[in-house]
Scaffold this motif. Sequence first.
Motif, PDB file in Angstrom:
ATOM      1  N   GLU A  83      41.908  30.819  31.121  1.00  0.00           N
ATOM      2  CA  GLU A  83      42.922  32.096  31.029  1.00  0.00           C
ATOM      3  C   GLU A  83      43.733  32.207  29.623  1.00  0.00           C
ATOM      4  O   GLU A  83      44.049  30.830  29.026  1.00  0.00           O
ATOM      5  N   THR A 135      40.057  35.708  33.869  1.00  0.00           N
ATOM      6  CA  THR A 135      39.646  36.541  34.853  1.00  0.00           C
ATOM      7  C   THR A 135      39.440  38.091  34.183  1.00  0.00           C
ATOM      8  O   THR A 135      39.343  39.340  34.895  1.00  0.00           O
ATOM      9  N   ARG A 136      39.499  38.267  33.049  1.00  0.00           N
ATOM     10  CA  ARG A 136      39.525  39.508  32.310  1.00  0.00           C
ATOM     11  C   ARG A 136      38.795  39.530  30.975  1.00  0.00           C
ATOM     12  O   ARG A 136      38.429  38.600  30.444  1.00  0.00           O
TER      13      ARG A 136
END
Length: 464
Positions: A270, A311-312
């Motif tokens: 992340e 997650t992006r």
Amino acid sequence: MAKKSKTAFVCNECGADYTKWAGQCNACGAWNSLSEVRLGPAHTDSRAANFTDAQAGYAGAAGQGKVQKLSEIDLSELPRIPTNASELDRVLGGGLVPGSVVLIGGHPGAGKSTVLLQTLCHLSQKLPALYVTGEESLQQVAMRAKRLGLPADHLQMLSETNVEQICLTAGEVKPKVMVVDSIQVMHMAEVQSAPGSVAQVRESAAYLTRFAKQTGTALILVGHVTKDGTLAGPKVLEHIIDCSIMLEGTHDSRFRTLRAHKNRFGAVNELGVFAMTEQGLKEVSNPSAIFLQRADEIAAGSVVTSVWEGTRPLLVELQALVDDSSLGNPRRVAVGLDQNRLNMLLAVLHRHGGVLVGDQDVFINVVGGVKVMETSADLTLLMAVVSSFRNRTLDRDLMIFGEVGLAGEIRPVPSGQERLREAAKHGFRKAIVPAANRLKTDIEGMQVIPVKSLSEALDALDMR
């Protein structure tokens, strides 16, 4: 009669200990990494050595020694403490876990103390919080909080460097979250060495970690970094803690990136993005918008790609500069990318693309200071190199991603659909992607060109 203190020799790289000094560590093979550690007598202060049952409230600590079957273990989620900073929560995996130990590192001036002071000032409005400073005076911290306009009426402060005294005071205050700034200045009276040494850092971190586990306190340690950017202190420190995160950023940029290197309660890939302002570190909810602040006139060698961070998706710009070399050995420089992979991809470009840059200097840069860790930027890198080599600009609304194999094939990358949607949201209308990542459902206004090989990608851009 006073007992004679014993000595041991501990490896700074792996934490292995020996009874006598040696030039090489037998465990990890590192040379000149053994440091002398003086072992003091056993601790006799029961108040500092043991914490009462009333203080212990962390169910996930050492346990009761009861054997359980794997299928009988409770799988309910660990409770999380939101930090009021969504980017920090994202990197931590959803927030702070009671009884966990987080180590945050970064270069001087990166903003470690600032982001932690902001976090604790807001957390103290909802739960007990304690900020322990060993490097600054209480007045200096108060001045920073006033300058940043932080709510300072509930945060409890302590200026202390003795670990035993810190734990005794914290046992009386009973905070839910505690920050120790920094671990390099902490010391224990029973360890006969200077603060910051291998022995002091190792024993102080172990003592604070035991306190956190037994009392259920979420502990955040601030650590210094060495010249090469790694966390200072013995390697064993990384095994003690639960989460290790680094706050990175250059002095000439106001943006800071937060990345986890180890996390027992979440993902390690992340990325959190902050902007340094007069009011402290502010969260950047749309990082792609920052890293895509391109010039009005796009130069040759500039291409946009999409990398996956946790997650992006994140859109970043890659720039390449290919120029005639005046040296017998042309230079290969990669900033934000793996230089060894650059050399490999240039060989693939010659063998399977027919473009020879062996006599050229090649410089690659990822704009914005982002470090690309995955292989989805392979195809983007090669197209940027060819664009600069041919001195031909690519379309402003073009985005490219894909992994390049040694046989010249274009391999698929994970989450291709999400990357394309993120690009379309920012106004990109054309994309060159691996054939396996072709769209299952069309995106309005987006032309997707699937390619299977490097030669097909070059033909699609007419770069032969």
